[in-house]
Design an enzyme around this catalytic site. Structure first.
Site, PDB file in Angstrom:
ATOM      1  N   PHE A 135      -2.674  47.610  54.551  1.00 48.25           N
ATOM      2  CA  PHE A 135      -3.297  48.974  54.185  1.00 48.25           C
ATOM      3  C   PHE A 135      -3.278  49.719  55.617  1.00 48.25           C
ATOM      4  O   PHE A 135      -3.994  49.338  56.620  1.00 48.25           O
ATOM      5  CB  PHE A 135      -4.828  48.676  53.571  1.00 48.25           C
ATOM      6  CG  PHE A 135      -5.368  50.045  53.262  1.00 48.25           C
ATOM      7  CD1 PHE A 135      -5.092  50.495  51.912  1.00 48.25           C
ATOM      8  CD2 PHE A 135      -6.115  50.795  54.004  1.00 48.25           C
ATOM      9  CE1 PHE A 135      -5.610  51.829  51.559  1.00 48.25           C
ATOM     10  CE2 PHE A 135      -6.559  52.138  53.819  1.00 48.25           C
ATOM     11  CZ  PHE A 135      -6.136  52.542  52.519  1.00 48.25           C
ATOM     12  N   ASP A 221      -2.746  47.980  64.035  1.00 48.62           N
ATOM     13  CA  ASP A 221      -3.755  48.596  63.385  1.00 48.62           C
ATOM     14  C   ASP A 221      -5.096  48.205  63.580  1.00 48.62           C
ATOM     15  O   ASP A 221      -5.579  47.027  63.132  1.00 48.62           O
ATOM     16  CB  ASP A 221      -3.320  49.027  61.872  1.00 48.62           C
ATOM     17  CG  ASP A 221      -4.287  49.777  61.111  1.00 48.62           C
ATOM     18  OD1 ASP A 221      -5.451  49.902  61.598  1.00 48.62           O
ATOM     19  OD2 ASP A 221      -4.081  50.259  60.185  1.00 48.62           O
ATOM     20  N   LYS A 250     -12.788  54.217  62.324  1.00 49.89           N
ATOM     21  CA  LYS A 250     -13.908  53.507  61.921  1.00 49.89           C
ATOM     22  C   LYS A 250     -15.064  53.366  62.893  1.00 49.89           C
ATOM     23  O   LYS A 250     -15.772  54.249  63.308  1.00 49.89           O
ATOM     24  CB  LYS A 250     -13.418  52.161  61.384  1.00 49.89           C
ATOM     25  CG  LYS A 250     -12.817  52.255  59.783  1.00 49.89           C
ATOM     26  CD  LYS A 250     -12.517  51.076  59.031  1.00 49.89           C
ATOM     27  CE  LYS A 250     -11.872  51.169  57.818  1.00 49.89           C
ATOM     28  NZ  LYS A 250     -12.671  51.724  56.893  1.00 49.89           N
TER      29      LYS A 250
END
Ligand SMILES: Cc1ncc(COP(=O)(O)O)c(C=O)c1O
Length: 393
Positions: A135, A221, A250
């Site tokens: 993702f 990532d 985040k």
């Protein structure tokens, strides 16, 4: 004061229906706790999906926010921005060499978009190797790199003729798929949305070696794993590798939106004025806050704390679950309990006990709390897990 039913009605009437939501609305947060409209306390093991890394309303963050709001919130990247340069310097001090240059955006998807563009520009190649079950975000480039059909449905064709998918962990496929046409390999160091999947060190090291051999760039990532969550400042450090480009978001803003890419001088030099940009990216407000987030994680050793607490918690959960066919896995405070069809049921059970967990990949309970979580909160979850298991046996 607005009642829950009124808020729900308003949401259903005026918002896009693209989220399925729990039957609760929170009004206040403190540390690892959230409080609903009636003042009920919930233990938050979701932390905004790995965002509220220092918990809700950390006093030092709140103070920094207030100070900076009073001073300066936004100016354009047409001008030098002190707080942006200071954040880039702070990132350089926690990244291994030669990763010393940052570019700021506003989210994880945007960071991955920037990383993919940078890799294409630097290598002058077009193809990217990505993995199944990954993702990377919802924008077209990041979505195209996401190896899960359910997120592609209804939007195809996405970027065709760019991405080659292999299985996460398939070393032979990696060696075969990365060629002299490959601009980059993009990997999560632990898959988050895919169900907390920890790869082998051999797979990650092969990715590094194959990229070096064939002149491709390794994009890691760290949007979900970054900033101490997995027990190291960055999860790639578990595998003793140094990526060419790291993407962050985040936890970096501790609740405020920010994304970043970090690379070496050499890789960063592929971007010239005009190559990439973002109106909001790197504004003084969010950069000052993110610098404070890094300062607190470093000074309080929250990465090591996550490692110690997480290791003990994972092994305790494993023994609590040993009568069940559940798989407990993860690193630091990024933990998954694969429960199969029972996952949703367990989430509801927790919710009744006012504990928030989230289900990812349809079958895995994801636990990604604030790194400041107390031992007593952890015990509270363990009690709930134990009562669930006892109630099912
Ligand atoms: C590994 C990873 N990359 C990228 C993203 C996308 O981040 P954002 O929602 O901030 O665009 C996510 C979000 O869950 C993620 O977990």
């Amino acid at each position: 004061m607005m009642k829950f039913e009124e808020i729900k009605k308003l949401s259903i009437s005026y918002l896009f229906a693209n989220y399925s939501r729990e039957e609760v609305c929170f009004e206040k947060g403190r540390g690892e706790f959230l409080y609903d409209l009636d003042g009920n306390e919930y233990l938050d093991l979701v932390a905004g999906i790995a965002v509220n890394i220092l918990g809700h309303c950390h006093p030092a963050i709140t103070k920094t926010v207030k100070e900076q709001v009073d001073k300066l919130v936004h100016v354009s990247n047409l001008y030098y921005i002190k707080e942006q340069a200071q954040l880039a310097q702070a990132l350089a001090t926690i990244m291994p060499e030669p990763l010393s240059r940052s570019l700021f955006v506003n989210s994880g998807a945007e960071a991955n978009e920037a990383a993919l563009k940078l890799a294409v520009k630097k290598t002058k190649r077009r193809r990217v190797v990505a993995v199944n079950n990954s993702f990377h975000g919802r924008t077209i480039g990041a979505l195209s790199a996401t190896g899960q059909q359910k997120y592609h449905d209804g939007f195809e064709p996405l970027l065709s003729n760019v991405f080659d998918f292999i299985n996460y962990g398939d070393i032979e496929a990696l060696k075969e798929m990365v060629t002299s046409d490959t601009a980059a390999v993009i990997l999560e160091p632990i898959q988050g949305e895919g169900g907390i999947v920890v790869p082998s060190a051999e797979f990650m090291r092969t990715a590094r070696d194959v990229c070096t051999d064939r002149g491709a760039l390794l994009i890691i990532d760290e949007v979900q794993t970054g900033l101490g969550r997995t027990g190291k400042m960055f999860a790639f450090e578990h595998f003793d590798i140094v990526p060419d480009i790291v993407t962050l978001a985040k936890g970096l803003g501790g609740g405020f939106p920010i994304g970043a890419i970090v690379s070496s001088d050499d890789v960063a030099s592929a971007f010239q004025p005009g190559s990439h940009g973002s109106t909001f990216g790197g504004n003084p407000f969010v950069c000052r806050v993110a610098t404070k987030v890094i300062e607190i994680i470093k000074s309080e050793g929250l990465d090591s704390r996550a490692r110690e607490i997480g290791e003990a918690w994972i092994s305790r959960m494993k023994s609590l679950c040993n009568s069940k066919p559940f798989d407990v896995r993860g690193k630091g405070l990024m933990i998954g309990i694969e429960m199969g069809e029972e996952a949703k049921q367990f989430q509801k059970f927790c919710f009744k006990d006012r504990i928030l967990v989230n289900v990812c990949a349809g079958k895995v309970i994801r636990i990604v709390p604030a790194l400041i979580i107390s031992e007593s909160s952890i015990s509270r979850f363990d009690q709930t897990l134990l009562s669930y298991i006892n109630s099912r046996s």
